[in-house]
Design an enzyme around this catalytic site. Structure first.
Site, PDB file in Angstrom:
ATOM      1  N   GLY A 147     -30.662  42.028 -17.225  1.00 52.53           N
ATOM      2  CA  GLY A 147     -31.619  41.333 -16.361  1.00 52.53           C
ATOM      3  C   GLY A 147     -33.029  41.407 -16.932  1.00 52.53           C
ATOM      4  CG  ASP A 149     -26.245  42.379 -16.135  1.00 54.57           C
ATOM      5  OD1 ASP A 149     -27.444  42.668 -16.192  1.00 54.57           O
ATOM      6  OD2 ASP A 149     -25.806  41.447 -15.420  1.00 54.57           O
ATOM      7  CB  THR A 208     -29.363  36.960 -11.534  1.00 55.46           C
ATOM      8  OG1 THR A 208     -29.408  38.374 -11.402  1.00 55.46           O
ATOM      9  CG2 THR A 208     -28.925  36.343 -10.222  1.00 55.46           C
ATOM     10  CB  SER A 258     -30.267  43.854  -7.121  1.00 57.11           C
ATOM     11  OG  SER A 258     -30.393  43.079  -5.935  1.00 57.11           O
ATOM     12  CG  ASN A 306     -19.009  51.753  -6.864  1.00 55.29           C
ATOM     13  OD1 ASN A 306     -18.347  52.530  -6.173  1.00 55.29           O
ATOM     14  ND2 ASN A 306     -18.796  50.438  -6.868  1.00 55.29           N
ATOM     15  CE1 TYR A 360     -33.570  42.634  -4.233  1.00 50.50           C
ATOM     16  CE2 TYR A 360     -35.728  42.401  -3.197  1.00 50.50           C
ATOM     17  CZ  TYR A 360     -34.949  42.783  -4.276  1.00 50.50           C
ATOM     18  OH  TYR A 360     -35.555  43.313  -5.393  1.00 50.50           O
ATOM     19  CE1 TYR A 387     -23.617  59.102  -2.243  1.00 52.80           C
ATOM     20  CE2 TYR A 387     -22.935  60.413  -4.136  1.00 52.80           C
ATOM     21  CZ  TYR A 387     -22.644  59.487  -3.140  1.00 52.80           C
ATOM     22  OH  TYR A 387     -21.378  58.975  -3.051  1.00 52.80           O
ATOM     23  CB  THR A 438     -42.706  42.952 -12.150  1.00 49.57           C
ATOM     24  OG1 THR A 438     -43.076  44.109 -11.392  1.00 49.57           O
ATOM     25  CG2 THR A 438     -42.879  43.258 -13.629  1.00 49.57           C
TER      26      THR A 438
END
Ligand code: UDP
Length: 314
Positions: free
Chosen positions: A10, A31, A35, A75, A99, A145, A159, A175
């Site tokens: 990405g 990946d 996208t 994402s 995961n 999102y 976690y 960005t």
């Protein structure tokens, strides 16, 4: 050191892979190419220590050998992309994060989450410090999102608390820079493409909404500094130079030397009115601050886009 970078093909993931290789790390990019693109891996494939896997982290993540850090950067991040792929976006923020965290736990590695300024939603506190809890519509179109990233932050902290996984959470503000996909739909690449083609720039609404835009090299430096700082909770990384979208369009017209005009079109649902990072915490914890001004960053990006996108067409 050896890293797994989900979303390595990405926009941000590929810049992160390059930086880690520069620092002498070995890197495995994972990946799905939903996208991301192979073109973003072109400069990485031949570098020693780099491997790329084509796999969807939401379905599982298995990488052999020792791993020191798992960076979860996969994402869709452009609003048109995540509005077109609502379930895949929810999956990668939830199942994908799970995961990636499981891999980190199994390997005794750290886990680094790419979170977002969208966790603040349409913010009513301005600029936004990390302590602000946000103003998110939980069932609006953007929620796929925003809520996925909010869940991803919560799972990351879970976690950390339950299993002691070392974690970093970067809240990335808008960005831009080289390797943004043509047709990605975000304001900067859309306006650059329109200006280079001499077409009108499609400003949503009256363009009075604001954003604060960070050049990608500055962002990657902030991400690197945060990795090396002992900070577990979320940290804003972005450039506080705030502009209206109308002004952004005008600056892109100037940077391209285009004769394009602005056209005012419908505004997307729940589009945040204003956004600007409070970066005091990043400054004090890591010594980081952005160095590239908006005009300078736009000049670099326009030069890159004019060459790269023309070459892709030719
Ligand atoms: N925007 C626009 N024209 C476009 C694309 C975006 O006016 O062709 C606006 C969008 O409505 C938002 C701002 O530019 O107010 C930034 O949008 P972007 O998609 O870049 O990122 P966001 O901050 O919304 O995630």
């Amino acid at each position: 050191m050896r890293a797994v970078v989900t979303g390595g093909a990405g926009f941000l993931g590929s810049h992160l892979c390059a930086r880690l290789l520069d620092e002498g790390w070995q890197v495995v990019s994972v990946d799905s190419l939903l996208t991301g693109s192979d073109a973003n891996l072109e400069g990485l494939r031949d570098r020693p220590g780099f491997d790329a896997l084509h796999a969807d982290v939401s379905r599982g993540l298995s990488v052999g050998g020792e791993i020191d850090w798992v960076f979860h950067f996969a994402s869709p991040a452009s609003p048109p992309d995540y509005l077109r792929n609502p379930i895949a976006t929810l999956d990668v923020g939830s199942l994908g994060t799970r995961n990636a965290l499981e891999l980190a736990r199994a390997k005794g590695a750290g886990f680094y989450l790419a979170s977002t300024s969208e966790v603040y939603g349409d913010p009513q506190v301005h600029p936004q410090p990390e302590s602000y809890w946000g103003n998110v519509n939980p069932v609006g179109p953007r929620s796929v999102y925003d809520e996925a990233k909010r869940f991803a932050e919560a799972l990351t902290m879970g976690y950390h608390r339950e299993h002691g996984v070392p974690v970093r959470i970067v809240r990335i503000f808008n960005t831009y820079g080289p390797r943004m996909r043509r047709g990605d739909g975000r304001a900067v690449p859309t306006f650059i493409e329109q200006a280079l083609a001499g077409e009108p720039l499609t400003v949503h609404g009256d363009g009075s909404q604001t954003r604060s835009l960070c050049f990608v090299d500055d962002l990657i430096e902030g991400i690197w500094r945060l990795l090396n700082a002992p900070v577990t909770g979320p940290v804003n990384v972005g450039n506080p130079e705030e502009v209206t979208i109308r002004e952004l369009a005008e600056r892109i017209v100037a940077a391209t030397g285009s004769a394009s005009e602005l056209t005012f079109v419908d505004r997307p649902v729940d589009d945040p009115e204003q956004r600007c990072p409070d970066i005091s915490f990043a400054r004090s914890a890591t010594g980081w601050e952005p160095r590239v001004s908006l005009d300078e960053g736009l000049r670099h990006t326009v030069a890159w886009a004019a060459a790269a996108w023309a070459a892709a067409v030719g």
